[in-house]
Write a protein that holds these residues in place. Structure first.
Motif, PDB file in Angstrom:
ATOM      1  N   PRO A   1      49.262  32.531  46.536  1.00 38.51           N
ATOM      2  CA  PRO A   1      49.611  32.581  47.959  1.00 38.51           C
ATOM      3  C   PRO A   1      51.091  32.866  48.187  1.00 38.51           C
ATOM      4  CG  PRO A   1      48.194  30.713  47.522  1.00 38.51           C
ATOM      5  CD  PRO A   1      48.502  31.326  46.195  1.00 38.51           C
ATOM      6  N   THR A   2      51.959  32.375  47.305  1.00 40.67           N
ATOM      7  CA  THR A   2      53.394  32.586  47.515  1.00 40.67           C
ATOM      8  C   THR A   2      53.779  34.052  47.277  1.00 40.67           C
ATOM      9  OG1 THR A   2      53.655  31.786  45.263  1.00 40.67           O
ATOM     10  CG2 THR A   2      54.203  30.260  47.038  1.00 40.67           C
ATOM     11  N   LEU A   3      53.022  34.747  46.388  1.00 40.30           N
ATOM     12  CA  LEU A   3      53.356  36.144  46.096  1.00 40.30           C
ATOM     13  C   LEU A   3      52.692  37.108  47.074  1.00 40.30           C
ATOM     14  CD1 LEU A   3      53.050  36.086  42.198  1.00 40.30           C
ATOM     15  CD2 LEU A   3      55.142  36.031  43.564  1.00 40.30           C
ATOM     16  N   GLY A   4      51.516  36.721  47.578  1.00 39.39           N
ATOM     17  CA  GLY A   4      50.806  37.588  48.519  1.00 39.39           C
ATOM     18  C   GLY A   4      50.026  38.679  47.806  1.00 39.39           C
ATOM     19  N   ILE A   5      49.291  39.457  48.599  1.00 39.02           N
ATOM     20  CA  ILE A   5      48.407  40.479  48.047  1.00 39.02           C
ATOM     21  C   ILE A   5      49.199  41.542  47.269  1.00 39.02           C
ATOM     22  CG2 ILE A   5      46.895  42.418  48.670  1.00 39.02           C
ATOM     23  CD1 ILE A   5      45.699  40.751  50.819  1.00 39.02           C
ATOM     24  N   PHE A   6      50.408  41.876  47.771  1.00 37.45           N
ATOM     25  CA  PHE A   6      51.115  43.006  47.182  1.00 37.45           C
ATOM     26  C   PHE A   6      51.831  42.673  45.880  1.00 37.45           C
ATOM     27  CE2 PHE A   6      50.721  43.953  51.715  1.00 37.45           C
ATOM     28  CZ  PHE A   6      50.004  45.132  51.608  1.00 37.45           C
ATOM     29  N   HIS A   7      52.059  41.406  45.630  1.00 37.39           N
ATOM     30  CA  HIS A   7      52.806  41.060  44.423  1.00 37.39           C
ATOM     31  C   HIS A   7      52.000  40.248  43.411  1.00 37.39           C
ATOM     32  CE1 HIS A   7      56.337  42.706  46.344  1.00 37.39           C
ATOM     33  NE2 HIS A   7      56.044  42.002  47.427  1.00 37.39           N
ATOM     34  N   SER A   8      50.778  39.856  43.767  1.00 36.76           N
ATOM     35  CA  SER A   8      49.982  39.111  42.793  1.00 36.76           C
ATOM     36  C   SER A   8      49.526  40.024  41.665  1.00 36.76           C
ATOM     37  CB  SER A   8      48.767  38.482  43.485  1.00 36.76           C
ATOM     38  OG  SER A   8      49.179  37.460  44.355  1.00 36.76           O
ATOM     39  N   GLU A   9      49.252  39.398  40.528  1.00 38.40           N
ATOM     40  CA  GLU A   9      48.907  40.180  39.348  1.00 38.40           C
ATOM     41  C   GLU A   9      47.449  40.659  39.382  1.00 38.40           C
ATOM     42  OE1 GLU A   9      48.613  39.496  34.566  1.00 38.40           O
ATOM     43  OE2 GLU A   9      49.405  37.896  35.818  1.00 38.40           O
ATOM     44  N   TRP A  10      47.218  41.917  38.987  1.00 42.00           N
ATOM     45  CA  TRP A  10      45.851  42.444  38.933  1.00 42.00           C
ATOM     46  C   TRP A  10      45.181  41.997  37.642  1.00 42.00           C
ATOM     47  CZ3 TRP A  10      43.635  45.022  42.945  1.00 42.00           C
ATOM     48  CH2 TRP A  10      44.512  45.411  43.978  1.00 42.00           C
ATOM     49  N   VAL A  11      43.953  41.528  37.756  1.00 39.24           N
ATOM     50  CA  VAL A  11      43.289  41.037  36.550  1.00 39.24           C
ATOM     51  C   VAL A  11      41.942  41.714  36.309  1.00 39.24           C
ATOM     52  CG1 VAL A  11      44.437  38.810  36.551  1.00 39.24           C
ATOM     53  CG2 VAL A  11      42.290  39.095  37.821  1.00 39.24           C
ATOM     54  N   GLY A  12      41.635  42.770  37.074  1.00 41.91           N
ATOM     55  CA  GLY A  12      40.360  43.457  36.868  1.00 41.91           C
ATOM     56  C   GLY A  12      39.172  42.559  37.177  1.00 41.91           C
ATOM     57  N   TRP A  13      38.216  42.543  36.253  1.00 45.68           N
ATOM     58  CA  TRP A  13      36.972  41.799  36.500  1.00 45.68           C
ATOM     59  C   TRP A  13      37.037  40.337  36.051  1.00 45.68           C
ATOM     60  CZ3 TRP A  13      33.390  44.077  39.479  1.00 45.68           C
ATOM     61  CH2 TRP A  13      33.466  45.468  39.617  1.00 45.68           C
ATOM     62  N   GLU A  14      38.219  39.879  35.722  1.00 41.35           N
ATOM     63  CA  GLU A  14      38.358  38.547  35.144  1.00 41.35           C
ATOM     64  C   GLU A  14      37.722  37.432  35.987  1.00 41.35           C
ATOM     65  OE1 GLU A  14      42.210  36.253  34.203  1.00 41.35           O
ATOM     66  OE2 GLU A  14      42.140  37.917  32.772  1.00 41.35           O
ATOM     67  N   ASN A  15      37.971  37.517  37.314  1.00 38.35           N
ATOM     68  CA  ASN A  15      37.394  36.489  38.193  1.00 38.35           C
ATOM     69  C   ASN A  15      35.864  36.495  38.125  1.00 38.35           C
ATOM     70  OD1 ASN A  15      39.691  35.246  39.362  1.00 38.35           O
ATOM     71  ND2 ASN A  15      40.019  37.116  40.564  1.00 38.35           N
ATOM     72  N   PHE A  16      35.302  37.706  38.024  1.00 43.07           N
ATOM     73  CA  PHE A  16      33.845  37.805  37.965  1.00 43.07           C
ATOM     74  C   PHE A  16      33.317  37.259  36.640  1.00 43.07           C
ATOM     75  CE2 PHE A  16      35.092  40.777  41.198  1.00 43.07           C
ATOM     76  CZ  PHE A  16      34.105  40.646  42.169  1.00 43.07           C
ATOM     77  N   GLU A  17      34.048  37.602  35.555  1.00 46.50           N
ATOM     78  CA  GLU A  17      33.624  37.092  34.251  1.00 46.50           C
ATOM     79  C   GLU A  17      33.680  35.566  34.220  1.00 46.50           C
ATOM     80  OE1 GLU A  17      36.216  39.215  31.609  1.00 46.50           O
ATOM     81  OE2 GLU A  17      35.227  41.107  32.121  1.00 46.50           O
ATOM     82  N   TYR A  18      34.754  35.049  34.785  1.00 44.59           N
ATOM     83  CA  TYR A  18      34.902  33.590  34.843  1.00 44.59           C
ATOM     84  C   TYR A  18      33.750  32.973  35.648  1.00 44.59           C
ATOM     85  CZ  TYR A  18      36.946  29.039  35.939  1.00 44.59           C
ATOM     86  OH  TYR A  18      37.151  27.692  36.093  1.00 44.59           O
ATOM     87  N   MET A  19      33.438  33.630  36.777  1.00 44.42           N
ATOM     88  CA  MET A  19      32.364  33.147  37.642  1.00 44.42           C
ATOM     89  C   MET A  19      31.045  33.042  36.876  1.00 44.42           C
ATOM     90  SD  MET A  19      31.228  35.012  41.111  1.00 44.42           S
ATOM     91  CE  MET A  19      30.407  36.432  40.508  1.00 44.42           C
ATOM     92  N   PHE A  20      30.726  34.100  36.091  1.00 46.27           N
ATOM     93  CA  PHE A  20      29.450  34.071  35.369  1.00 46.27           C
ATOM     94  C   PHE A  20      29.471  33.081  34.212  1.00 46.27           C
ATOM     95  CE2 PHE A  20      28.958  38.284  37.400  1.00 46.27           C
ATOM     96  CZ  PHE A  20      27.790  37.997  38.081  1.00 46.27           C
ATOM     97  N   SER A  21      30.688  32.741  33.747  1.00 47.89           N
ATOM     98  CA  SER A  21      30.749  31.802  32.624  1.00 47.89           C
ATOM     99  C   SER A  21      30.662  30.352  33.094  1.00 47.89           C
ATOM    100  CB  SER A  21      32.058  32.016  31.851  1.00 47.89           C
ATOM    101  OG  SER A  21      33.127  31.509  32.613  1.00 47.89           O
ATOM    102  N   LEU A  22      30.841  30.125  34.412  1.00 46.50           N
ATOM    103  CA  LEU A  22      30.792  28.746  34.900  1.00 46.50           C
ATOM    104  C   LEU A  22      29.385  28.176  34.762  1.00 46.50           C
ATOM    105  CD1 LEU A  22      32.837  28.931  38.229  1.00 46.50           C
ATOM    106  CD2 LEU A  22      33.455  27.679  36.167  1.00 46.50           C
ATOM    107  N   PRO A  23      29.270  26.954  34.247  1.00 45.32           N
ATOM    108  CA  PRO A  23      27.931  26.367  34.124  1.00 45.32           C
ATOM    109  C   PRO A  23      27.281  26.154  35.500  1.00 45.32           C
ATOM    110  CG  PRO A  23      29.646  24.772  33.563  1.00 45.32           C
ATOM    111  CD  PRO A  23      30.327  26.085  33.732  1.00 45.32           C
TER     112      PRO A  23
END
Lengths: 293, 296
Positions: B41-63
């Protein structure tokens, strides 16, 4: 429809429907009875559909609760402002969209855009961040602007407008009336039942909404009534969070169940007041808007 | 023939609504990129780091993912089935009543819960289902043990589905009642002359007359299998029943706004939006094709 001589069947059907209607109201009647009952009777589960040990303590307490009335005021403001905006936007969108693509080139593009916005959204987090970026948090506009276009109502009214006889509009056109004049002098007067229906829907929607108030309003005094009640009833910790000693004392003197029942009842009053007047319109309003041949 | 001037008036009329839709529907769609970022939130959309599909992979790995999807689907499906059948049966009974005044009264009463909020109804339900609430009083009358309905993974879904039916069955009946009034009354007269009794008229005229509406509503409801009822569940659940009652929307709310995992919550929300959009588009397509239904 022809009736047989099956009186027994009739009696059974009437009885079942009466029971169903009673069950529809029973939970609310029970809460109403509790709100008028004594503390001990309410807490020990003696109250069914009639108050036990009748008294008005809970309601007196609601009346003396300043934050309840602050929230009530926010909700009234929201309904008046939001309802007016919704109605204006609905009428202004439904009329041009009810024209055929031949009479209004570009109509279909608008229509697809509107439908797309209805069916697809960015999800909760982007939505919250957008409103935050606009600087609307803690403002009444955060409660009325994001819901300013009630797409479902637009479609209902548009379908109704489509059924208005073309001759009326042509006659108005002959007399020199433009689009605005035709809308105001022909379409609006003729569609009062439908306008009542969409108004009921948007007023009820604004009155009942709690979630936007919960996440977009950081200060308690900006909460609409439903958010206030939600925090009161649902949040297990709400009493613990109160630091005002007077408030704690008052709450401990009063069964919270009783108090909540009274607040639930008071917050239902506005709906109960408008519902009977508008109810006779909305059935035909919905059916006319939803079922087309 | 409409003049050019009035066409410009049409555009002008649409302007406020379109601008509002752009501001509050289209602009948030761009926020979807957060799903592909390690959003700060402090960096905002324009300065946050791009991580590709990482969030999705993490989501599917959650029990929890499988549990939440399962809860969402099963609650939504139960609601769809109950929401189609209860109003259907109610409409059939209602249709058999000749007394207009009685009909009006019943309609007014059963539509009413639809207009009350889930906040209010949860207040009512919590008091109704509490240990010394009216339901448990009745259970005890008949010699049963009191039940903690809202704290039991066994009962929670049952409460969710049945309270949803209670709130909406009356209102959902409207469309069936509209369909029933469009059945040609000559059919009933002809059947009566042929000696059909009341039950035979029901099974041979009324029910077949409603089938198109049933199929239409069933088709359209397919688009809703990921909507299990956010407001209702948010107001009735508690950590004890997350196991049986946590759905996609409540999970997005908790992980996103309460635990500030913006990237993950947006990814979950995006997946839901996309799948829902496809399902709704498909169900409207089916409805248009087989039931000749058009929303506009």
């Amino acid at each position: 429809m022809i009736r047989g001589t099956s009186r027994t069947v009739d009696i059974v059907i009437y009885s079942i429907l009466t029971v169903i209607a009673f069950l529809s109201l029973a939970p609310v009647l029970n809460t109403l009875a509790i709100s008028f009952s004594g503390k001990v009777a309410a807490m020990s589960g003696q109250v069914f559909f009639w108050p036990v040990d009748f008294n008005l303590e809970a309601y007196k307490s609601v009346i003396s609760d300043r934050s309840f009335f602050t929230s009530f005021g926010v909700s009234v403001q929201r309904v008046l402002l939001g309802g007016a905006i919704n109605l204006l936007v609905t009428v202004l969108m439904a009329y041009p969209l009810s024209k055929s693509n031949k009479h209004f080139p570009g109509r279909n593009i608008y229509m697809w855009f509107v439908i797309f916005c209805m069916l697809f959204n960015g999800g909760l987090i982007p939505w919250y961040m957008t409103i935050n970026t606009y600087g609307l948090l803690d403002s009444i506009w955060a409660l009325v602007l994001p819901t300013a276009v009630p797409v479902f109502n637009v479609i209902l009214l548009m379908n109704f407008f489509k059924g208005v006889p073309k001759e009326l509009e042509e006659a108005a056109g002959m007399d020199g009336a433009g689009a605005w004049r035709t809308l105001v002098t022909i379409y609006i007067p003729i569609s009062l039942p439908s306008l009542a229906t969409v108004t009921l829907f948007s007023v009820v929607g604004h009155w009942n909404a709690f979630f936007d108030g919960m996440i977009l309003m950081n200060h308690k005094e900006n909460w609409p009534l439903q958010t206030y009640i939600q925090q009161l009833i649902i949040s297990v910790n709400s009493i613990m969070n109160t630091t005002d000693p007077e408030e704690i004392k008052r709450l401990s003197n009063m069964s919270s169940q009783l108090l909540n029942a009274a607040k639930v009842m008071v917050s239902m009053i506005p709906i109960m007041l408008i519902y009977p007047f508008l109810q006779r319109y909305f059935v035909s309003g919905i059916v006319l808007g939803a079922v087309k041949e | 023939m409409r003049s050019r001037a009035s066409i410009w008036n049409y555009h002008l009329m649409l302007l406020p609504g379109i601008l509002l839709l752009i501001a509050f529907s289209v602009v948030p769609m761009f926020g979807i990129v957060i799903a592909f970022q390690d959003f700060q939130p402090t960096l905002g959309i324009f300065h946050s780091e791009w991580v590709g599909w990482e969030n999705f992979e993490y989501m599917f790995s959650l029990p929890d993912s499988r549990l939440i999807l399962g809860n969402t689907l099963s609650i939504a499906l139960m609601k769809i089935i109950a929401g189609l059948t209860v109003p259907f049966v109610f409409a059939l009974l209602f249709h058999e009543v000749a007394n207009i005044k009685f009909k009006r009264t019943i309609q007014t009463i059963v539509y009413l819960p639809h207009f009350m909020s889930w906040v209010i109804l949860s207040g009512v339900l919590i008091n109704l289902l509490s240990l010394d609430g009216i339901i448990n009083q009745m259970i005890q009358w008949f010699g049963g043990d009191p039940v903690m309905f809202l704290q039991s993974n066994h009962w929670f879904r049952f409460v969710i589905v049945s309270s949803d039916v209670w709130k909406e069955f009356g209102f959902n009946t409207i469309i069936y009642i509209a369909a029933l009034t469009s059945i040609n009354t000559n059919l009933y007269e002809a059947a009566a002359i042929d000696g059909a009794n009341r039950f035979q008229r029901l099974t041979n005229i009324t029910i077949p007359g409603l089938m198109t509406t049933v199929i239409l509503l069933a088709t359209l409801s397919l688009g809703n299998v990921l909507n299990a009822g956010f407001e209702q569940i948010l107001n009735l659940y508690n950590p004890i029943v997350y196991e049986s009652g946590d759905i996609i929307d409540t999970y997005v709310y908790r992980s996103g706004l309460l635990e500030i995992q913006y990237g993950l919550a947006t990814a979950v929300g995006l997946l839901k939006s996309v799948v829902s959009f496809v399902l709704i588009a498909a169900s409207y397509g089916l409805a248009a094709r087989f039931a000749n239904y058009r929303i506009f």
